[in-house]
Design a protein around this motif. Structure first.
Motif, PDB file in Angstrom:
ATOM      1  N   THR A  44      13.470  25.668  89.927  1.00 25.06           N
ATOM      2  CA  THR A  44      12.123  24.962  90.373  1.00 25.06           C
ATOM      3  C   THR A  44      11.978  24.317  91.694  1.00 25.06           C
ATOM      4  OG1 THR A  44      12.420  24.137  88.105  1.00 25.06           O
ATOM      5  CG2 THR A  44      10.756  23.111  89.345  1.00 25.06           C
ATOM      6  N   THR A  45      13.132  24.109  92.464  1.00 22.95           N
ATOM      7  CA  THR A  45      13.169  23.724  93.839  1.00 22.95           C
ATOM      8  C   THR A  45      12.677  24.635  94.726  1.00 22.95           C
ATOM      9  OG1 THR A  45      15.167  22.159  93.395  1.00 22.95           O
ATOM     10  CG2 THR A  45      14.622  22.546  95.669  1.00 22.95           C
ATOM     11  N   SER A  63      -3.532  12.469  96.257  1.00 23.86           N
ATOM     12  CA  SER A  63      -2.774  12.911  95.107  1.00 23.86           C
ATOM     13  C   SER A  63      -1.333  12.353  95.507  1.00 23.86           C
ATOM     14  CB  SER A  63      -2.527  14.394  95.030  1.00 23.86           C
ATOM     15  OG  SER A  63      -1.641  14.872  93.646  1.00 23.86           O
ATOM     16  N   LEU A  64      -0.607  12.622  96.642  1.00 23.45           N
ATOM     17  CA  LEU A  64       0.396  12.149  97.154  1.00 23.45           C
ATOM     18  C   LEU A  64       0.479  10.471  97.117  1.00 23.45           C
ATOM     19  CD1 LEU A  64       3.271  12.650  98.384  1.00 23.45           C
ATOM     20  CD2 LEU A  64       2.243  12.342 100.585  1.00 23.45           C
ATOM     21  N   GLU A  65      -0.326   9.700  97.258  1.00 25.87           N
ATOM     22  CA  GLU A  65      -0.490   8.295  97.317  1.00 25.87           C
ATOM     23  C   GLU A  65      -0.494   7.748  95.950  1.00 25.87           C
ATOM     24  OE1 GLU A  65       0.794   6.896  99.709  1.00 25.87           O
ATOM     25  OE2 GLU A  65       0.733   8.398 101.040  1.00 25.87           O
ATOM     26  N   GLY A  66      -1.446   8.603  95.105  1.00 21.33           N
ATOM     27  CA  GLY A  66      -1.643   8.151  93.643  1.00 21.33           C
ATOM     28  C   GLY A  66      -0.211   8.404  92.943  1.00 21.33           C
ATOM     29  N   VAL A  95       4.236  16.580  98.606  1.00 18.59           N
ATOM     30  CA  VAL A  95       3.627  16.457  97.334  1.00 18.59           C
ATOM     31  C   VAL A  95       4.833  17.299  96.461  1.00 18.59           C
ATOM     32  CG1 VAL A  95       2.010  17.735  95.777  1.00 18.59           C
ATOM     33  CG2 VAL A  95       1.477  16.320  97.855  1.00 18.59           C
ATOM     34  N   GLY A  96       5.301  18.454  96.826  1.00 19.01           N
ATOM     35  CA  GLY A  96       6.219  19.251  96.088  1.00 19.01           C
ATOM     36  C   GLY A  96       7.653  18.334  95.729  1.00 19.01           C
ATOM     37  N   VAL A  97       8.016  17.442  96.544  1.00 24.53           N
ATOM     38  CA  VAL A  97       9.124  16.619  96.493  1.00 24.53           C
ATOM     39  C   VAL A  97       8.786  15.597  95.491  1.00 24.53           C
ATOM     40  CG1 VAL A  97      10.768  14.897  97.751  1.00 24.53           C
ATOM     41  CG2 VAL A  97      10.157  17.182  98.763  1.00 24.53           C
ATOM     42  N   GLN A 133      10.416  14.709  91.865  1.00 25.11           N
ATOM     43  CA  GLN A 133      11.345  13.576  91.715  1.00 25.11           C
ATOM     44  C   GLN A 133      10.524  12.893  90.220  1.00 25.11           C
ATOM     45  OE1 GLN A 133      10.395  11.385  95.127  1.00 25.11           O
ATOM     46  NE2 GLN A 133      12.323  12.159  96.007  1.00 25.11           N
ATOM     47  N   LYS A 134       9.267  13.082  90.118  1.00 21.95           N
ATOM     48  CA  LYS A 134       8.661  12.547  88.949  1.00 21.95           C
ATOM     49  C   LYS A 134       9.092  13.173  87.629  1.00 21.95           C
ATOM     50  CE  LYS A 134       5.932   9.372  90.718  1.00 21.95           C
ATOM     51  NZ  LYS A 134       5.922   7.968  90.287  1.00 21.95           N
ATOM     52  N   THR A 135       8.961  14.633  87.882  1.00 20.81           N
ATOM     53  CA  THR A 135       9.331  15.585  86.695  1.00 20.81           C
ATOM     54  C   THR A 135      10.937  15.117  86.240  1.00 20.81           C
ATOM     55  OG1 THR A 135       7.988  17.304  87.472  1.00 20.81           O
ATOM     56  CG2 THR A 135       9.710  17.744  85.943  1.00 20.81           C
ATOM     57  N   ALA A 136      11.884  14.933  87.411  1.00 22.62           N
ATOM     58  CA  ALA A 136      13.266  14.966  87.100  1.00 22.62           C
ATOM     59  C   ALA A 136      13.466  13.435  86.335  1.00 22.62           C
ATOM     60  CB  ALA A 136      13.985  15.038  88.204  1.00 22.62           C
ATOM     61  N   ALA A 137      12.713  12.317  86.759  1.00 27.63           N
ATOM     62  CA  ALA A 137      12.744  11.357  86.204  1.00 27.63           C
ATOM     63  C   ALA A 137      11.993  11.048  84.935  1.00 27.63           C
ATOM     64  CB  ALA A 137      12.445  10.028  87.088  1.00 27.63           C
ATOM     65  N   LYS A 138      11.582  12.099  84.582  1.00 28.11           N
ATOM     66  CA  LYS A 138      10.519  11.872  83.329  1.00 28.11           C
ATOM     67  C   LYS A 138       9.780  10.944  83.466  1.00 28.11           C
ATOM     68  CE  LYS A 138      14.136  14.361  80.230  1.00 28.11           C
ATOM     69  NZ  LYS A 138      14.704  14.148  79.198  1.00 28.11           N
TER      70      LYS A 138
END
Length: 221
Positions: A4-5, A136-139, A176-178, A182-187
């Motif tokens: 995924t990375t 999107s990034l800031e949101g 945005v990719g990073v 991070q959001k996905t990994a942290a669920k």
């Protein structure tokens, strides 16, 4: 196992999204439909700032509902035109992220057309990408939907659009990719659009991005 990375590397993600994003020409056609509806209803041209904001609201509502209705990555090629291309470029594991960004970029492309006149197609494209990616990034970095968050994001977006367009866009795709990873990994974001968004989260984020874009674009209207 899918890397995924690697899928979300800035060059691959950017290439995938650029391949499926709406063109300034097609965005102009869509917005012209809203202008025709306005003329038919009010029997005049949509010239005032309030008129343009009314059309912008229609655009944001359209894409926010579209974002909420999208399904899992496996179903996206049949729902969002061009997502099959994204799957081929970065694989199904990250195609949902590309699709989410496409929706927001398409929306911002339309919003740029609503508020700008004397701007080349290339400049419209660059501005739409910066607005969508920065918004999107800031949101994602905060709790979406709060007025305070929108105000902070607006200031940051103004900073982004002052930089060199191509360099800024490349850097935003990387960030945005990073952030998505991070959001996905942290669920931190529940399942919905693939593994990234629930329908309600996607709706709110897209709405926030749209509101931020309108504030930035309307400042000179």
């Amino acid at each position: 196992m899918t890397d995924t990375t690697s899928e979300l590397g800035p060059s691959r993600l950017q290439k995938a999204v650029e391949a499926i994003a709406i063109s300034p020409k097609d965005a102009a056609k869509l917005v012209d439909g809203y202008r025709r509806s306005f003329r038919k209803k009010f029997e005049r041209e949509p010239e005032t700032p309030a008129d343009k904001r009314r059309i912008a609201s229609k655009v944001i509502d359209r894409y926010s509902k579209f974002a909420a209705a999208t399904g899992a990555a496996a179903a996206l090629p049949g729902v969002i035109p061009g997502v099959g291309t994204a799957v081929a470029v970065i694989g199904g594991g990250a195609a949902d992220i590309a699709a989410s960004l496409k929706i927001q970029i398409d929306m911002c492309m339309c919003l740029v057309d609503v508020f700008t006149e004397e701007m080349s197609s290339e400049d419209k494209k660059h501005l739409a990408f910066v607005l969508a990616l920065a918004g999107s990034l800031e949101g994602l970095a905060t709790n979406t939907g709060k007025v305070a968050v929108e105000k902070v994001a607006q200031k940051l977006v103004f900073q982004y659009i002052r930089g060199p367009a191509l360099v800024t866009i490349k850097e935003l795709f990387k960030k945005v990719g990073v952030t998505f990873l991070q959001k996905t990994a942290a669920k931190a974001i529940p399942a919905g659009v693939g593994v990234v968004f629930s329908g309600s989260t996607n709706y709110v984020l897209t709405t926030v991005v749209g509101k931020i874009a309108v504030t930035v674009l309307a400042k000179d209207v």
